[in-house]
Write an enzyme that holds these catalytic residues in place. Sequence first.
Site, PDB file in Angstrom:
ATOM      1  N   GLU A 180      -3.244 -23.183 -31.995  1.00 33.84           N
ATOM      2  CA  GLU A 180      -3.662 -22.246 -33.031  1.00 33.84           C
ATOM      3  C   GLU A 180      -5.112 -22.429 -33.470  1.00 33.84           C
ATOM      4  OE1 GLU A 180       0.725 -21.299 -34.895  1.00 33.84           O
ATOM      5  OE2 GLU A 180      -0.707 -22.387 -36.155  1.00 33.84           O
ATOM      6  N   GLU A 198       5.778 -20.601 -30.224  1.00 30.53           N
ATOM      7  CA  GLU A 198       6.344 -20.875 -31.550  1.00 30.53           C
ATOM      8  C   GLU A 198       6.904 -19.579 -32.109  1.00 30.53           C
ATOM      9  OE1 GLU A 198       3.967 -22.762 -34.550  1.00 30.53           O
ATOM     10  OE2 GLU A 198       3.185 -24.268 -33.176  1.00 30.53           O
TER      11      GLU A 198
END
Length: 441
Positions: free
Chosen positions: A168, A352
């Site tokens: 991320e 995720e």
Amino acid sequence: MSNLPPRSAFPDGFVFGSATSAYQIEGHGFGGAGTTHWDTFAATPGNVVRAENGVRACDHYHRYEEDLDLLAAAGFDAYRFSTSWARVMPDGKTPNPEGLDFYDRLTDAMLARGLQPWATLYHWELPSALADQGGWTNRDIAARFGEFAEVIMGRIGDRMAGVAPINEPWCVAWMSHFEGHHAPGLRDIRATARAMHHVLLAHGTAIQAMRGLGMGNLGAVCNFEWAAPADDSAEAAAAAERYDGYYNRFYTGGIFLKEYPQTVLDGLGAHLPEGWEDDLDVIGTPVDWCGLNYYTRKLIAPTDGPWPSLKEVEGPLPKTLMDWEIYPQGLHDFLLRTAKEYTGDLPLYVTENGMANADELVDGAVADDVRIDYLDQHLAKAREAMAGGVPLKGYFVWSLLDNYEWALGYDKRFGLVHVDWDSLKRTPKASYHALKDALSR
């Protein structure tokens, strides 16, 4: 029987896994790990709920075999874990034998249980020594990160099923340097622009370092948040496009197209490091797959303030405990868009997806039916995207365990497994059992 789709509804070889991250579960007070900018951030009053940190966390450092047993018993194929830079190199440059030994044991323990090891090199635990040198705002961090990649993957890279350098990048750069919500807690547009660029340069540098070790199946993992205009006006549409630019397209554009979107350059171009264009070839070093972390959407409205001249507006959809709207369509749309505009035939993975819920342990059980429904809705949209031609090859639930949720401390429970913060006892939730059932069919 659960309402989750059975394994047989997916193609042969589709990878089902669950994910965690080092600082959130391991216990950073063990095994010779060095201090991180998260320890500093958490020790600063007002930054983290109750000033909580990852010193003990879930004590996965000592309990990893129990946790891997839970993964294997559920029928998962893979475990997406991360390595702690500050555990492997406590001062940012010197390898720590205890840290390397831990990841060696962890890897072998996965393989002994038939679990594929999917590693992420960095999930936000920057060594304090590197933070002292400017962290992600300092161009030198890319070279240091390449050295870290060589050290840790020189030890365990021969046994990895897949590896991505950085989890991320939006969180590493924007959330931490523009919004100040994560370590190092800055609110500085110049620092943000540099961090955004350097995190991608570090990504490309690490990919090259791992290629140099002869490794394959290397990917990129970005987080995605669907940006929807708050109304039908042209101004709201433009604001949503700016949000989409700095949240989503900047990172996929750099990695897969070797370009940054103009909507972002309009605001950040003046703050990027001189000669940034010369780094795009390294940033765009070819990868073998792309991972999408997806949770929610945001409704975006324009403002009269400085760039990016926007604000988030509360949406009408049901929300998780993070106050995030539940919007499964966004996962479908991102899978299609990523394949069409950025990655082509490259395999995609949902790396995720999950939710925080107000989970309570009652009579030895946790009834988290809302999480089962959340997973069911998102898996349905993933299958819909696959039916539309998207080369989706796997899905990882976030997260295996309740854990340290960064600035929110230990309040937000994302796990399939409940963790008692006093005893650290693990209790599989209803969602765990539902997934176990689905994966057996």
